[in-house]
Design a protein around this motif. Structure first.
Motif, PDB file in Angstrom:
ATOM      1  N   ASP A  99       0.846  -1.204   0.000  1.00  0.00           N
ATOM      2  CA  ASP A  99       0.000   0.000   0.000  1.00  0.00           C
ATOM      3  C   ASP A  99       0.874   1.244   0.000  1.00  0.00           C
ATOM      4  N   ALA A 145      -5.409 -10.251  -5.706  1.00  0.00           N
ATOM      5  CA  ALA A 145      -6.832 -10.087  -6.008  1.00  0.00           C
ATOM      6  C   ALA A 145      -7.000  -9.314  -7.318  1.00  0.00           C
ATOM      7  N   PRO A 146      -8.028  -9.620  -8.094  1.00  0.00           N
ATOM      8  CA  PRO A 146      -8.224  -8.939  -9.386  1.00  0.00           C
ATOM      9  C   PRO A 146      -8.341  -7.424  -9.275  1.00  0.00           C
ATOM     10  N   ASP A 147      -8.784  -6.932  -8.111  1.00  0.00           N
ATOM     11  CA  ASP A 147      -8.939  -5.483  -7.947  1.00  0.00           C
ATOM     12  C   ASP A 147      -7.750  -4.833  -7.257  1.00  0.00           C
ATOM     13  N   TRP A 148      -6.652  -5.579  -7.118  1.00  0.00           N
ATOM     14  CA  TRP A 148      -5.457  -5.009  -6.479  1.00  0.00           C
ATOM     15  C   TRP A 148      -4.961  -3.820  -7.297  1.00  0.00           C
ATOM     16  N   PRO A 149      -4.825  -2.630  -6.712  1.00  0.00           N
ATOM     17  CA  PRO A 149      -4.533  -1.418  -7.501  1.00  0.00           C
ATOM     18  C   PRO A 149      -3.273  -1.484  -8.344  1.00  0.00           C
ATOM     19  N   ARG A 155      -3.016  -2.389 -12.152  1.00  0.00           N
ATOM     20  CA  ARG A 155      -3.403  -1.435 -13.202  1.00  0.00           C
ATOM     21  C   ARG A 155      -2.342  -0.371 -13.454  1.00  0.00           C
TER      22      ARG A 155
END
Length: 348
Positions: A268, A293-297, A300
């Motif tokens: 983080d 996790a697929p939404d791990w920032p 992207r």
């Protein structure tokens, strides 16, 4: 005749293990016969995970129990050698785990039962060091992002702009946190690039460093390095060592590369350092959770280079693991202390 259970997988395969055991035992004890039972584990096509009280193992306890009777030696990378398995294996005397850390083996229970446990240290040092340097180069030159532009049909000559350019390793300072078998090899490669190499490792004496490598404290390494590459073990003392304060100590525009263990970094805080522009980029082969996790920032971010914990994945690593396992089994059968022994208290 010694009965050996080979529990290989699609990386360290049973045929490699059998060939190396026959070669090593035949060279040391030509008259000794070997009998193999084999179990093919589903890894890496099926991910490993916790099994009973051990970790990073294939979930094949029942399959092991069906084969364990009369077995004196187990050679495996991913089989779960649990208390349940040990209860069913009164003949077992040696477990060879073909990896650096036998986390899939209940070492404490083995020790109580007089079962020796060996690992294969250094099996992937060459592969991991080369992968680390590859990550460094790919990160400082943004190779994946630039490849994506060409693959998309773009010809980005604007990437020649000064603010878009990366670093040369020659003349840059690279800090290595950890100077074990992998870190030492990384240092030698970087010196060939004419980089200045700093090392922070509380267990290393300056006299043990290769020429051209400087030993410093971690804070100094962070503040002086253009690139910081992690090669430390994950322990209670090193967990989260690269936190917000450590990242703030790094040079503005610097790069962080982690091919050691995900738990070394506060990801983080790393995301915040990238978002703020304090760091120019990061590369890593290890994650706080695997898979992330697929939404791990950070998935992207176009300033991050990622590989899925593959630093040690070379064919030579698999052969080296099998060869080291063969040496341990040969020594054990000869009545000698086997190399890679991690529980000497089990010797009786």
């Amino acid at each position: 005749m010694s009965l050996i259970l080979l529990a290989g997988d699609a990386f360290v395969r049973n045929d490699l293990l059998a060939d190396e055991l026959r070669r090593a035992v035949g060279a040391a004890m030509p008259a000794t016969g070997l009998e193999f039972r084999t179990l093919e584990l589903p890894w890496p096509h099926v991910p490993f995970g916790p099994v009973a009280e051990v970790d990073e193992a294939s979930d094949v306890e029942d399959e092991l129990l069906a084969l364990i009777d009369g077995v004196e030696v187990i050679v495996t990378q991913m089989a779960p050698v649990t208390s349940r398995v040990l209860d069913a294996a009164p003949s077992l005397r040696l477990v060879v785990c073909t990896r650096g850390g036998p986390v899939n083996v209940n070492v404490g229970d083995c020790t109580k039962r007089g079962v020796l446990v060996c690992n294969t240290p250094g099996r992937n040092a060459v592969a991991a060091a080369e992968h680390a340097v590859t990550l460094i180069l790919s990160t400082v030159r943004a190779i994946p992002r630039i490849h994506g532009t060409v693959a998309a049909g773009q010809w980005r000559s604007d990437l020649y702009a000064y603010d878009e350019c990366g670093l040369e390793l020659g003349g840059s300072t690279v800090g290595l946190v950890g100077y074990g078998a992998i870190g030492r090899r990384v240092a030698r490669i970087l010196r060939a690039f004419d980089a200045t190499v700093l090392v922070a490792d509380p267990f290393v004496d300056a006299a043990a460093l290769d020429p051209g490598v400087e030993l410093v404290e971690l804070e100094e390494l962070l503040s002086r390095s253009d690139v910081v590459s992690l090669h430390a073990r994950l322990t209670p003392q090193t967990a989260g060592m690269i936190d917000a304060e450590a990242l703030a100590t790094m040079r503005p525009g610097g790069y962080l590369v982690n091919s050691a263990r995900g738990g070394l970094v506060d990801y983080d805080a790393l995301a915040a350092a990238l978002d703020s522009g304090h760091l120019a980029g990061a590369g890593f082969d290890v994650f706080p959770a695997e898979p992330p996790a697929p939404d791990w920032p950070l998935l992207r971010s176009d300033r991050v280079v990622m590989t899925p914990h593959l630093a040690g994945a070379t064919r030579q690593t698999a052969h080296r693991a099998a060869s080291l396992a063969g040496a341990s089994v040969a020594a054990f059968l000869a009545g000698d202390r086997p190399p890679g022994l991690v529980n000497p208290d089990a010797l009786r």
